[in-house]
Every structure is written in C-alpha cells, then in structure tokens.
Design a protein around this motif. Structure first.
Motif, short mmCIF file in Angstrom:
data_model
loop_
_atom_site.label_atom_id
_atom_site.label_comp_id
_atom_site.label_asym_id
_atom_site.label_seq_id
_atom_site.Cartn_x
_atom_site.Cartn_y
_atom_site.Cartn_z
N PRO A 152 0.81 -1.24 0.00
CA PRO A 152 0.00 0.00 0.00
C PRO A 152 0.84 1.28 0.00
O PRO A 152 0.35 2.34 -0.40
CB PRO A 152 -0.82 -0.12 1.28
CG PRO A 152 -0.86 -1.58 1.58
CD PRO A 152 0.45 -2.13 1.10
N ARG A 163 -6.51 -3.29 -9.70
CA ARG A 163 -7.19 -4.58 -9.53
C ARG A 163 -6.79 -5.55 -10.64
O ARG A 163 -6.53 -6.73 -10.39
CB ARG A 163 -8.70 -4.39 -9.50
CG ARG A 163 -9.19 -3.60 -8.29
CD ARG A 163 -10.71 -3.53 -8.24
NE ARG A 163 -11.15 -2.58 -7.24
CZ ARG A 163 -11.26 -2.84 -5.94
NH1 ARG A 163 -10.96 -4.06 -5.52
NH2 ARG A 163 -11.66 -1.92 -5.09
N ARG A 166 -2.92 -6.38 -10.18
CA ARG A 166 -2.75 -7.22 -9.00
C ARG A 166 -3.19 -8.65 -9.30
O ARG A 166 -2.52 -9.62 -8.95
CB ARG A 166 -3.56 -6.65 -7.84
CG ARG A 166 -3.53 -7.47 -6.55
CD ARG A 166 -4.37 -6.77 -5.48
NE ARG A 166 -4.37 -7.50 -4.22
CZ ARG A 166 -5.20 -8.48 -3.92
NH1 ARG A 166 -6.13 -8.86 -4.81
NH2 ARG A 166 -5.13 -9.09 -2.75
N GLY A 194 -2.49 -10.45 0.96
CA GLY A 194 -3.21 -9.94 2.12
C GLY A 194 -3.31 -8.44 2.18
O GLY A 194 -4.06 -7.90 3.00
N HIS A 195 -2.58 -7.73 1.33
CA HIS A 195 -2.68 -6.27 1.32
C HIS A 195 -4.06 -5.85 0.83
O HIS A 195 -4.52 -6.33 -0.22
CB HIS A 195 -1.61 -5.65 0.44
CG HIS A 195 -0.22 -5.79 0.97
ND1 HIS A 195 0.08 -5.60 2.30
CD2 HIS A 195 0.96 -6.09 0.36
CE1 HIS A 195 1.38 -5.79 2.48
NE2 HIS A 195 1.93 -6.09 1.32
N PRO A 196 -4.72 -4.97 1.55
CA PRO A 196 -6.06 -4.54 1.11
C PRO A 196 -5.99 -3.70 -0.15
O PRO A 196 -5.01 -2.99 -0.40
CB PRO A 196 -6.56 -3.71 2.30
CG PRO A 196 -5.30 -3.19 2.95
CD PRO A 196 -4.28 -4.29 2.79
N VAL A 197 -7.02 -3.84 -0.96
CA VAL A 197 -7.15 -3.00 -2.16
C VAL A 197 -8.23 -1.96 -1.87
O VAL A 197 -9.37 -2.32 -1.57
CB VAL A 197 -7.55 -3.85 -3.38
CG1 VAL A 197 -7.70 -2.96 -4.62
CG2 VAL A 197 -6.53 -4.94 -3.62
N PRO A 198 -7.88 -0.69 -1.90
CA PRO A 198 -8.88 0.34 -1.60
C PRO A 198 -10.10 0.22 -2.50
O PRO A 198 -9.98 -0.05 -3.70
CB PRO A 198 -8.13 1.65 -1.87
CG PRO A 198 -6.68 1.29 -1.77
CD PRO A 198 -6.58 -0.13 -2.25
N GLU A 199 -11.30 0.39 -1.90
CA GLU A 199 -12.51 0.33 -2.71
C GLU A 199 -12.52 1.42 -3.77
O GLU A 199 -13.16 1.29 -4.81
CB GLU A 199 -13.74 0.46 -1.81
CG GLU A 199 -13.94 -0.72 -0.87
CD GLU A 199 -15.22 -0.59 -0.08
OE1 GLU A 199 -16.00 0.36 -0.34
OE2 GLU A 199 -15.47 -1.44 0.80
#
Length: 267
Positions: A152, A163, A166, A194-199
């Motif tokens: 991030p 997206r 990734r 496991g890294h979140p993808v911002p909405e």
C-alpha cells in the motif's frame, strides 16, 4: 530457497506427482520418453528403480524445474546433476556482465533481473524512475518486486488499473508456486495477497482498446500516466539451478505518449 517436502519423498511417487500435475497419462509419457507404460508404472509404484538417465529423461519431458530434478535424483539415491552457483561467483562473470549490459542498453525503458522468488538482483535507471518516492524502508535490500509493487505504500497507489494488475501478478505467483513448491514463495504470496485493495482504487482501462494484445501496466509518474507492457525472458536449457531461476523483465511503452515521456527523461 527452501522447498516444501512431499508427503512421500520416494522418487516413484514424486515422478507420479509431476506427471499428474502435467495431466499426462503413463502411456503418453512412455511414448515421449521412448519407454513403456508398464515400465513407467513400475517406477511410480517403486517396483523398479529408475536409472539416472531415465530420471533425467522423464524430468525433461515433464518439464520439471532444474532444482526439482536434483531432488528427484537425490530421492533415487543419485548425486545431484546440476550445480547451484552464486551469481557472484567468478565462473558466472560473463553472464553477469552480459545481463548488466542488457539492462543499460534498454534505458530509458525499465528493465530488471529477478530470481525465483522475485528478489531484484539488478535494475536499470528506468526502474529507479518508477520507484521515485517509494519509502526508504521498502527499498532496503533485498528488494522484492512483488512487495514493492503491491504494498500500500509502494507502487500500488500509483497503479491506475490496480485490480487488474494485482490479479495478473497473483495468478503469475500461483503458477510459479505450483511449479517450484517453494515455502518462501508461498509466504510472499500470502503476504502480498493480504494487502487490502482500496474500494476507491481506480479501474482505468483507457488503454484496453489501444493495446488489445496484452494487459498494460498503467502507472502514474509525476502526474503523467504511463502505459507499459511487461515481457519476461528466461534462459534456454540452463545447466545450473541459479541460472534456471533467473528472469529478465522488461517494460515496453504501450503507446507513443509513454515512449515520448520516457525518452524525455534521457539525459
């Protein structure tokens, strides 16, 4: 790099595992290897001990990675066939110098050399340009291309089609894990996946029509969105474990604007 131990480390079941992974029947493998389905069956069940030559022949037709070919030989009681030489060893000096010349000649376009776990072994100034502004802690050696790209605080916030890109990288890692059976690669996958993808992550697909032949990496640099196509080259018929796991990744401009922008950065 460590490899995950199979439940059954006898050479027969190991070969059967590779054959099943490749979705090849015993008969088809026998025809390719100039053997018989009966003999292949005997090897896989442990009723027949394969010769060193047969193991290497079967491994070749099953496209077993060089590192895993050594594991097959050891499981059968033979010495490893392939050395694992440090890239810094004098014997690989010509190879190392050749790859470094290749990286320099590719400038101003980005290019880098990776090992089997995506550790960056060398990179040119085009890559340094893309990493401009990345926090120093993420640039501490050993650099890892997947970690730098998907973290991030790495390149992820600048990637316009995050997206898509990734998903492409994670699928690539999954294929590599199935091929190499590496604990360290699996751990890296779990970390970066496991890294979140911002909405709010952009889904900029503006280049899809202009570049229908490959998925471009659309990444922002100093307010300009660059569109790059990734290509990966490996060595044919490697005779060393280290060399077999090297990859040279280069990024081609996918449109005239990206080409002109990168050229403008040339001193």
């Amino acid at each position: 790099m460590t490899t995950t131990a199979a439940i059954d480390t006898r050479v027969g079941p190991m070969l059967r595992g590779w054959r099943e992974q490749r979705r090849i029947s015993q008969l088809e493998l026998a025809l390719r290897a100039d053997s018989s389905a009966r003999h292949i069956s005997f090897i896989e069940t442990g009723r027949s001990r394969p010769s060193q030559e047969m193991i290497l022949r079967l491994a070749e037709h099953l496209e077993v990675p060089v590192r895993e070919r050594n594991a097959l030989l050891l499981a059968a009681g033979y010495a490893p066939q392939y050395a694992e030489t440090s890239l810094e060893d004098p014997s690989l000096g010509a190879l190392r110098e050749g790859m470094e010349r290749l990286l320099r000649s590719y400038e101003p376009f980005p290019a880098l050399i990776l090992d089997g776990t995506y550790t960056v072994l060398a990179a040119n100034r085009g890559i340094a340009m893309l990493l401009d502004g990345v926090p120093e802690r993420l640039l501490a050696p050993p650099l890892n291309a997947m970690r730098l790209t998907l973290h991030p605080q790495g390149l992820a916030p600048r990637i316009r089609n995050l997206r898509q890109w990734r998903g492409h990288l994670l699928e690539q890692m999954e294929r590599q894990i199935a091929l190499m059976r590496s604990d360290s690669l699996r751990e890296l996958y779990e970390e970066v996946a496991g890294h979140p993808v911002p909405e709010s992550a952009d889904e900029d697909t503006a280049d899809d029509a202009a570049c229908p032949f490959a998925l471009p990496l659309r990444i922002e640099h100093r307010g300009t969105v660059l569109s790059l196509i990734s290509t990966i080259a490996t060595f044919n018929t490697p005779m060393d474990v280290t060399v077999s796991e090297l990859a040279i990744e280069t990024f081609l401009p996918a449109d005239p604007e990206t080409f002109a922008y990168l050229q403008s950065l040339t001193p």
